[in-house]
Enzyme design. Structure first.
Site, PDB file in Angstrom:
ATOM      1  N   GLU A 199      -3.907   9.067  59.805  1.00  0.00           N
ATOM      2  CA  GLU A 199      -4.361   9.182  61.160  1.00  0.00           C
ATOM      3  C   GLU A 199      -3.966   7.879  61.970  1.00  0.00           C
ATOM      4  OE1 GLU A 199      -7.846  12.446  61.241  1.00  0.00           O
ATOM      5  OE2 GLU A 199      -8.502  10.661  61.153  1.00  0.00           O
TER       6      GLU A 199
ATOM      7  N   GLU B 247      -5.157  18.244  57.182  1.00  0.00           N
ATOM      8  CA  GLU B 247      -6.353  18.397  57.306  1.00  0.00           C
ATOM      9  C   GLU B 247      -6.666  19.379  58.145  1.00  0.00           C
ATOM     10  OE1 GLU B 247      -8.617  14.811  57.898  1.00  0.00           O
ATOM     11  OE2 GLU B 247      -7.128  13.566  56.722  1.00  0.00           O
TER      12      GLU B 247
HETATM   13  C1  BGP Z   1     -10.504  12.653  59.178  1.00  0.00           C
HETATM   14  C2  BGP Z   1     -10.171  11.761  58.251  1.00  0.00           C
HETATM   15  C3  BGP Z   1     -10.935  11.995  56.854  1.00  0.00           C
HETATM   16  C4  BGP Z   1     -12.213  12.975  56.962  1.00  0.00           C
HETATM   17  C5  BGP Z   1     -12.245  14.007  58.208  1.00  0.00           C
HETATM   18  C6  BGP Z   1     -13.686  14.623  58.495  1.00  0.00           C
HETATM   19  O1  BGP Z   1     -10.664  11.728  60.438  1.00  0.00           O
HETATM   20  O2  BGP Z   1      -8.846  11.486  57.805  1.00  0.00           O
HETATM   21  O3  BGP Z   1     -10.997  11.160  56.003  1.00  0.00           O
HETATM   22  O4  BGP Z   1     -13.424  12.707  56.598  1.00  0.00           O
HETATM   23  O5  BGP Z   1     -11.472  13.542  59.399  1.00  0.00           O
HETATM   24  O6  BGP Z   1     -14.268  13.559  59.425  1.00  0.00           O
HETATM   25  P1  BGP Z   1     -15.807  13.477  58.958  1.00  0.00           P
HETATM   26  O7  BGP Z   1     -16.036  13.084  57.406  1.00  0.00           O
HETATM   27  O8  BGP Z   1     -16.134  12.066  59.622  1.00  0.00           O
HETATM   28  O9  BGP Z   1     -16.541  14.597  59.222  1.00  0.00           O
END
Ligand code: BGP
Length: 486
Positions: free
Chosen positions: A191, A385
């Protein structure tokens, strides 16, 4: 001309994790502290708050460095993947994973970040992880830097604002390419637009340490662009046939109304939040709309001699992104209700439902994003993701009935299928996450994303036992049928 109907034979189904949220063992085998290790858990968290994560400032950072315990800093213990990786990878293999996305902890390999020689114990750990994946025929997809740069580089060099970080990163990447030369798929930065929207974990910048904070963020990401372009070239040289991708948090955005001003706002939001980052890495040059953006804000981003050529020579092989939710753009936001989201919050879309954390669920937005990105770059895409954070319950028989997660994935996979029919070249899909891990934004354990439940509470207590959720069996069938049985 034949329309593509299904997922291709070699489609890469799998799941993802990140080192700083999963590994734990933060001070073992020579590992140095990383930016992830200093994010505290907030016991008074308001889940629906727009900005429910802790914004790291000088004070929080100083306190974290004095407290070397693990209790208040869940990312320091993660889910102890460091000691459970064999068991976890066996579970991924049982689901039929074709690919597993994980990141390498930079501070395990270079504990400070500026050393000349790597930490052998750190390298050996990933030899073992990769051997385990190979044993199960799972293709690795490795993120070189996922929100866990060595903290030393923040404290002694001022983070990515400092151009020296390019050399440190390139040395680190080169070490990985030489050691793990069997790995075919790489992502240079997780990201990369977090550089502007979540600056501490993205580029190691703190607002209270900077006079020209926003400009510094753009200078920092310029350095990451150069580092990434150099890494792409190195990977191609050292690992023939390797495929290197860029990665953004995809902030899909719709105009709030058909008012032309709202549509124009949407165009700009898309450019500044999304396309700037992929344009530079996929096309190899800064898009012209950024000239106006920088000029109007009086931002000076320093290019050194050769930077333009480096960007051009280091364009990526595929474009990858995370996709969780969508937002809306409005030229007149005063009366709009706000809602939370990944890295950034935004305005509520009355047509969408949201997760327990207020992230708006929008499967069609995934199809829209895939079409947009493919039209723009004509390069293979990889969804690395996608998932929903939820409060899972274990019943008296040890079962987790996470039907809401199955629904979320089903609807998104249906839209992926539509995109393939639309002609999009999609390499694969790694869900977030493969297994429950500590949340990136809130450092909670109870914001669960995995197919495998990890018995651990927000305060770190629990047996760490791994339990298969209903979604585990569902995803197994999805993979087995190559996306036919949803
Ligand atoms: C993204 C990241 C991840 C992740 C996901 C979910 O921004 O790349 O590392 O964790 O989001 O976010 P969160 O864990 O804050 O719910």
């Amino acid at each position: 001309m034949n329309m593509k109907n299904n997922f291709p034979e070699n489609f890469l189904w799998g799941g993802a994790i990140a080192a700083s949220q999963a590994e734990g063992a933060f001070n073992q085998d020579g590992r140095g502290l990383s930016v992830g290790d200093v994010t505290p858990y907030n016991k008074n968290l308001n889940r629906k708050a727009i900005n429910n994560h802790k914004i790291i400032n000088n004070e929080i950072l100083a306190a974290a460095q004095k407290d070397l315990s693990a209790e208040n800093y869940p990312k320091r213990y993660g889910i102890d993947f460091y000691h459970h990786y064999k068991e976890d990878i066996a579970l991924f293999a049982e689901m039929g994973f074709k690919v597993f996305r994980f990141s390498i902890s930079w501070s395990r390999i270079f504990p400070q970040g500026d050393e000349l020689t790597p930490n052998e114990a750190g390298l050996a750990f990933y030899d073992s992880v990769l051997a385990e994946l190979e044993k199960h025929n799972i293709e690795p997809l490795v993120t070189i830097s996922h929100f866990d740069m060595p903290l030393y580089l923040v404290e002694h060099y001022g983070g990515w604002k400092n151009r020296k970080l390019i050399d440190f990163y390139v040395r680190y990447a080169e070490t990985l390419f030489k050691r793990y030369s069997k790995v075919k798929y790489w992502i240079t930065f997780n990201e990369i637009n977090a550089s502007v929207f979540s600056t501490f974990k993205g580029v190691g910048l703190l607002k209270d340490r900077s006079e020209h904070f926003e400009q510094d963020c753009f200078q920092a990401v310029h350095h990451q662009f150069i580092a990434s372009a150099l890494a792409v070239q190195l990977a191609h040289e050292l690992i023939p046939g390797s495929q290197v991708g860029c990665m953004i948090a995809r902030f899909t955005t719709y105009a709030a109304t058909s008012k032309p001003e709202d549509v124009m706002k949407m165009v700009h939001d898309d450019q500044y939040r999304n396309f700037f980052f992929t344009d530079v890495q996929a096309r190899g040059y800064y898009p012209s709309y950024m000239e106006r953006y920088f000029a109007e804000r009086d931002f000076q981003v320093t290019f050194e001699k050769g930077d333009e050529a480096t960007l051009q020579a280091g364009t990526v092989d595929f474009v990858s992104f995370s996709y969780y939710m969508s937002l809306i753009s409005s030229s007149d936001p005063e009366h709009l209700e706000q809602t939370a989201g990944n890295l950034v919050g935004g305005f509520k879309n009355p047509h969408l439902k949201a997760s327990d954390w207020g992230w708006q669920i929008d499967p069609i937005g995934l199809r829209y994003s895939l079409n947009q990105l493919y039209d723009r770059y004509q390069k293979p895409l990889f969804i690395v993701e996608n998932g929903v954070g939820a409060l899972d319950q274990v019943d008296e028989n040890g079962q987790i009935h996470d039907d809401y997660r199955i629904d979320y994935f089903r609807e998104h996979i249906q839209q992926m299928k539509e995109s393939i029919k639309d002609g999009v070249d999609l390499l694969g899909y790694t869900t977030w996450s493969a297994i429950d891990i500590v949340s990136s934004s809130t450092s909670e354990m109870s914001k669960r994303y995995g197919f495998v439940y990890v018995d651990q509470n927000d305060d770190g207590s629990g047996t760490l036992n791994r339990l298969k959720k209903n979604s585990f069996h569902w995803y197994q069938r999805v993979i087995e049928s190559n996306g036919e049985e949803l």
